[in-house]
Design an enzyme around this catalytic site. Structure first.
Site, PDB file in Angstrom:
ATOM      1  N   CYS A 170     113.995  21.784  67.166  1.00 20.61           N
ATOM      2  CA  CYS A 170     112.967  20.755  67.381  1.00 20.61           C
ATOM      3  C   CYS A 170     113.684  19.408  67.463  1.00 20.61           C
ATOM      4  O   CYS A 170     114.876  19.372  67.784  1.00 20.61           O
ATOM      5  CB  CYS A 170     111.887  20.810  66.298  1.00 20.61           C
ATOM      6  SG  CYS A 170     112.471  20.505  64.617  1.00 20.61           S
ATOM      7  N   ARG A 192     109.220  21.217  62.173  1.00 22.21           N
ATOM      8  CA  ARG A 192     108.853  22.471  62.838  1.00 22.21           C
ATOM      9  C   ARG A 192     109.926  23.553  62.773  1.00 22.21           C
ATOM     10  O   ARG A 192     109.635  24.687  62.355  1.00 22.21           O
ATOM     11  CB  ARG A 192     108.486  22.188  64.305  1.00 22.21           C
ATOM     12  CG  ARG A 192     107.210  21.385  64.450  1.00 22.21           C
ATOM     13  CD  ARG A 192     107.051  20.808  65.843  1.00 22.21           C
ATOM     14  NE  ARG A 192     108.031  19.761  66.105  1.00 22.21           N
ATOM     15  CZ  ARG A 192     108.132  19.092  67.230  1.00 22.21           C
ATOM     16  NH1 ARG A 192     107.317  19.372  68.242  1.00 22.21           N
ATOM     17  NH2 ARG A 192     109.040  18.144  67.391  1.00 22.21           N
ATOM     18  N   ASP A 203     103.891  18.210  67.305  1.00 20.88           N
ATOM     19  CA  ASP A 203     104.705  17.573  66.272  1.00 20.88           C
ATOM     20  C   ASP A 203     103.798  17.120  65.125  1.00 20.88           C
ATOM     21  O   ASP A 203     102.962  16.240  65.321  1.00 20.88           O
ATOM     22  CB  ASP A 203     105.432  16.374  66.892  1.00 20.88           C
ATOM     23  CG  ASP A 203     106.499  15.823  65.973  1.00 20.88           C
ATOM     24  OD1 ASP A 203     106.508  16.205  64.786  1.00 20.88           O
ATOM     25  OD2 ASP A 203     107.323  15.030  66.450  1.00 20.88           O
TER      26      ASP A 203
HETATM   27  P1  4NP Z   1     110.405  17.819  63.900  1.00 22.65           P
HETATM   28  O1  4NP Z   1     109.516  16.504  63.624  1.00 22.65           O
HETATM   29  O2  4NP Z   1     111.043  17.610  65.266  1.00 22.65           O
HETATM   30  O3  4NP Z   1     109.407  18.913  63.913  1.00 22.65           O
HETATM   31  O4  4NP Z   1     111.410  17.893  62.779  1.00 22.65           O
HETATM   32  C1  4NP Z   1     110.030  15.217  63.726  1.00 22.65           C
HETATM   33  C2  4NP Z   1     110.625  14.665  62.617  1.00 22.65           C
HETATM   34  C3  4NP Z   1     111.095  13.367  62.690  1.00 22.65           C
HETATM   35  C4  4NP Z   1     110.976  12.640  63.862  1.00 22.65           C
HETATM   36  C5  4NP Z   1     110.385  13.206  64.985  1.00 22.65           C
HETATM   37  C6  4NP Z   1     109.908  14.506  64.905  1.00 22.65           C
HETATM   38  N1  4NP Z   1     111.446  11.309  63.922  1.00 22.65           N
HETATM   39  O5  4NP Z   1     111.239  10.650  64.948  1.00 22.65           O
HETATM   40  O6  4NP Z   1     112.061  10.841  62.943  1.00 22.65           O
END
Ligand code: 4NP
Length: 154
Positions: free
Chosen positions: A7, A13, A123
């Site tokens: 991800c 995720r 997300d």
């Molecule tokens: P992930 O969610 O891709 O599911 O881990 C996110 C966690 C942090 C960020 C974006 C998506 N961020 O921009 O910090």
């Protein structure tokens, strides 16, 4: 089978996907290698988001030992299948590829679950806990579909 889930941050995720898939493999005696990573380095070294940890714990899965890491070029060699949790992640991974063989390893996770192609696991980073519950269920069903498809593979 060696599977990597990817991800953006590797804190919401893909840690759920790693924990869920590892648990299912243990239950089914499948000796698959499972890992996860993020396309970005914002959270490298962090434990999974507390809501990802909680929804997993509520389902009997402890993911507190995971630490976020960034996807590395070497991962194309180490893994047989690289599952992108969302279309933006898929596009980033494609842009990291140097060969057709590398490209062929990248699959959008929900393409394994739904007839309709091109769907993303939403997300949950910006929303409340209900987002994590939805994401958990969708990821779990997608993992079932992957296992069903490849369970006779080593
Ligand atoms: P992930 O969610 O891709 O599911 O881990 C996110 C966690 C942090 C960020 C974006 C998506 N961020 O921009 O910090």
């Amino acid at each position: 089978m060696k599977i990597l889930f990817v991800c953006i941050g590797n804190i919401c995720r893909s840690p759920i996907a790693e924990g869920v898939m590892k648990t299912k493999c243990e239950q089914l005696n499948l000796a698959w290698d499972i890992d996860s990573a993020g396309t970005h380095s914002y959270h490298v070294g962090s434990v999974p988001h507390e809501s990802s940890q909680l929804i997993c714990l509520q389902n009997g899965i402890n993911i507190s030992n995971q630490r976020a890491r960034k996807f590395a070029a070497d991962d194309f060699k180490k893994f047989d299948k690289i599952y992108a949790l969302a279309t933006d992640v898929y596009q980033s991974l494609i842009s990291f590829c140097k060969t057709k063989e590398e490209q062929n390893k990248i699959i959008l996770l929900l393409d394994e679950l739904y007839e309709q192609k091109g769907k993303s696991v939403k997300d949950p980073w910006y929303g409340g806990f209900d987002g994590y519950e939805e994401v958990f269920d969708e990821i779990s069903f997608a993992c079932d579909a992957v296992i069903e498809k490849y369970k006779t593979a080593k």
